[in-house]
Design an enzyme around this catalytic site. Sequence first.
Site, PDB file in Angstrom:
ATOM      1  N   ASP A   2      56.872 -48.226  19.711  1.00 48.02           N
ATOM      2  CA  ASP A   2      56.071 -48.175  20.921  1.00 48.02           C
ATOM      3  C   ASP A   2      56.038 -49.536  21.618  1.00 48.02           C
ATOM      4  OD1 ASP A   2      54.536 -46.926  22.753  1.00 48.02           O
ATOM      5  OD2 ASP A   2      52.819 -46.592  21.450  1.00 48.02           O
ATOM      6  N   ASN A   4      57.991 -50.290  24.645  1.00 51.68           N
ATOM      7  CA  ASN A   4      59.154 -50.614  25.498  1.00 51.68           C
ATOM      8  C   ASN A   4      58.742 -50.720  26.969  1.00 51.68           C
ATOM      9  OD1 ASN A   4      60.613 -50.314  23.176  1.00 51.68           O
ATOM     10  ND2 ASN A   4      61.588 -48.385  23.744  1.00 51.68           N
ATOM     11  N   GLY A   5      57.912 -49.770  27.397  1.00 57.98           N
ATOM     12  CA  GLY A   5      57.480 -49.737  28.800  1.00 57.98           C
ATOM     13  C   GLY A   5      56.695 -50.991  29.155  1.00 57.98           C
ATOM     14  N   ASN A  50      58.010 -36.170  24.790  1.00 58.95           N
ATOM     15  CA  ASN A  50      58.657 -37.140  25.692  1.00 58.95           C
ATOM     16  C   ASN A  50      59.450 -36.483  26.828  1.00 58.95           C
ATOM     17  OD1 ASN A  50      59.326 -39.659  23.122  1.00 58.95           O
ATOM     18  ND2 ASN A  50      57.624 -39.511  24.534  1.00 58.95           N
ATOM     19  N   ARG A  53      58.099 -36.909  30.386  1.00 56.36           N
ATOM     20  CA  ARG A  53      58.178 -38.182  31.128  1.00 56.36           C
ATOM     21  C   ARG A  53      59.022 -37.973  32.395  1.00 56.36           C
ATOM     22  NH1 ARG A  53      58.036 -43.468  27.369  1.00 56.36           N
ATOM     23  NH2 ARG A  53      56.283 -42.805  26.105  1.00 56.36           N
ATOM     24  N   ARG A 176      47.607 -44.657  16.570  1.00 58.09           N
ATOM     25  CA  ARG A 176      47.676 -43.189  16.590  1.00 58.09           C
ATOM     26  C   ARG A 176      48.867 -42.742  15.758  1.00 58.09           C
ATOM     27  NH1 ARG A 176      46.837 -44.212  22.133  1.00 58.09           N
ATOM     28  NH2 ARG A 176      49.064 -44.370  22.505  1.00 58.09           N
ATOM     29  N   GLU A 189      51.131 -45.101   3.584  1.00 57.77           N
ATOM     30  CA  GLU A 189      50.330 -46.249   3.996  1.00 57.77           C
ATOM     31  C   GLU A 189      50.659 -46.524   5.466  1.00 57.77           C
ATOM     32  OE1 GLU A 189      48.134 -47.939   2.061  1.00 57.77           O
ATOM     33  OE2 GLU A 189      48.524 -46.524   0.431  1.00 57.77           O
TER      34      GLU A 189
HETATM   35  C1  FPP Z   1      57.871 -45.612  23.217  1.00 58.81           C
HETATM   36  O1  FPP Z   1      57.552 -46.732  24.023  1.00 58.81           O
HETATM   37  C2  FPP Z   1      59.317 -45.514  23.064  1.00 58.81           C
HETATM   38  C3  FPP Z   1      60.065 -44.415  23.323  1.00 58.81           C
HETATM   39  C4  FPP Z   1      59.463 -43.156  23.800  1.00 58.81           C
HETATM   40  C5  FPP Z   1      61.534 -44.409  23.199  1.00 58.81           C
HETATM   41  C6  FPP Z   1      62.087 -45.176  22.046  1.00 58.81           C
HETATM   42  C7  FPP Z   1      63.526 -45.308  22.278  1.00 58.81           C
HETATM   43  C8  FPP Z   1      64.284 -46.399  21.999  1.00 58.81           C
HETATM   44  C9  FPP Z   1      63.762 -47.580  21.286  1.00 58.81           C
HETATM   45  C10 FPP Z   1      65.718 -46.471  22.414  1.00 58.81           C
HETATM   46  C11 FPP Z   1      66.593 -45.314  22.056  1.00 58.81           C
HETATM   47  C12 FPP Z   1      66.645 -45.047  20.605  1.00 58.81           C
HETATM   48  C13 FPP Z   1      67.726 -45.159  19.803  1.00 58.81           C
HETATM   49  C14 FPP Z   1      67.611 -44.771  18.371  1.00 58.81           C
HETATM   50  C15 FPP Z   1      69.018 -45.665  20.267  1.00 58.81           C
HETATM   51  P1  FPP Z   1      56.916 -46.479  25.460  1.00 58.81           P
HETATM   52  O2  FPP Z   1      58.019 -46.255  26.418  1.00 58.81           O
HETATM   53  O3  FPP Z   1      55.911 -45.376  25.378  1.00 58.81           O
HETATM   54  O4  FPP Z   1      56.203 -47.849  25.742  1.00 58.81           O
HETATM   55  P2  FPP Z   1      54.823 -48.066  26.504  1.00 58.81           P
HETATM   56  O5  FPP Z   1      53.763 -47.409  25.657  1.00 58.81           O
HETATM   57  O6  FPP Z   1      54.682 -49.559  26.531  1.00 58.81           O
HETATM   58  O7  FPP Z   1      54.947 -47.466  27.870  1.00 58.81           O
END
Ligand code: FPP
Length: 235
Positions: A2, A4-5, A50, A53, A176, A189
């Site tokens: 979690d 990335n955004g 997802n 989105r 969560r 754990e």
């Molecule tokens: C949640 O962060 C992340 C995701 C829904 C996607 C995860 C995907 C990757 C890391 C890349 C693709 C995966 C592979 C295995 C190549 P969020 O986008 O909800 O972040 P935020 O809560 O900050 O908005």
Amino acid sequence: MDGNGRWAKQRGLPRAAGHQRGVEAVRTATYAARDLGVKMLTLYAFSVENWQRPKTEVGALMGLLELYLKKELAAFVRDGVRLRTIGRTDELPAGVQKHLRMSIEETKHFTDYTLVLALNYGSRTEVVDAAHAYASAVIAGKEKTDDRSWATFNRYLNTSGLPDPDLIIRTSGEQRVSNFLLLQAAYAEFYFTPVLWPDFTKADLAAALADYAKRERRFGLTSDQVRPSANAATR
Ligand code: FPP
């Protein structure tokens, strides 16, 4: 995985840029876990929720996933990484499915280290699918109607043949479970870190494992039962 955004937003970049950096963190974590002695790493890459989105973000994630699989297969084969998936992968784009099939097939004989990608995964969907498959097996006479053992039902989950998770790490400060391995996590754990996924390093993983190593896992037993000698000294 979690954060990335938020990682992207902090830099004034589009969310997809955060996911792109997230893929780098996937590479880092895959090898960091192996170097630190972990035998199996499951990454929650895309949940059933997802899909809701924005279309552009879903498209970007699927594109990144396909590219990642295409690029990574040679490294998986070179480094002995077995790839597996959990989730309804038959609903993923055809290109992703093709590369998943190839990667799973070409790495299925490796035994030392397994990378499990949770793709179009959700625990509730998994349980519904398992109950459906189990009921069908009972009707077909392949399972007994009076078998109410966990061991039997467990074989119908996506994780059939895989051990339960020992440690579940969630990044970005959220605390969560988000429909992740709800049944398999019965005795897992948990470790929560404020680090955003794209910033998650080998040192962060090592810190999580060090924290985990200090815990006493009792699986419903008493402390005396699981560590008789250690507890005798303090009595
Ligand atoms: C949640 O962060 C992340 C995701 C829904 C996607 C995860 C995907 C990757 C890391 C890349 C693709 C995966 C592979 C295995 C190549 P969020 O986008 O909800 O972040 P935020 O809560 O900050 O908005």
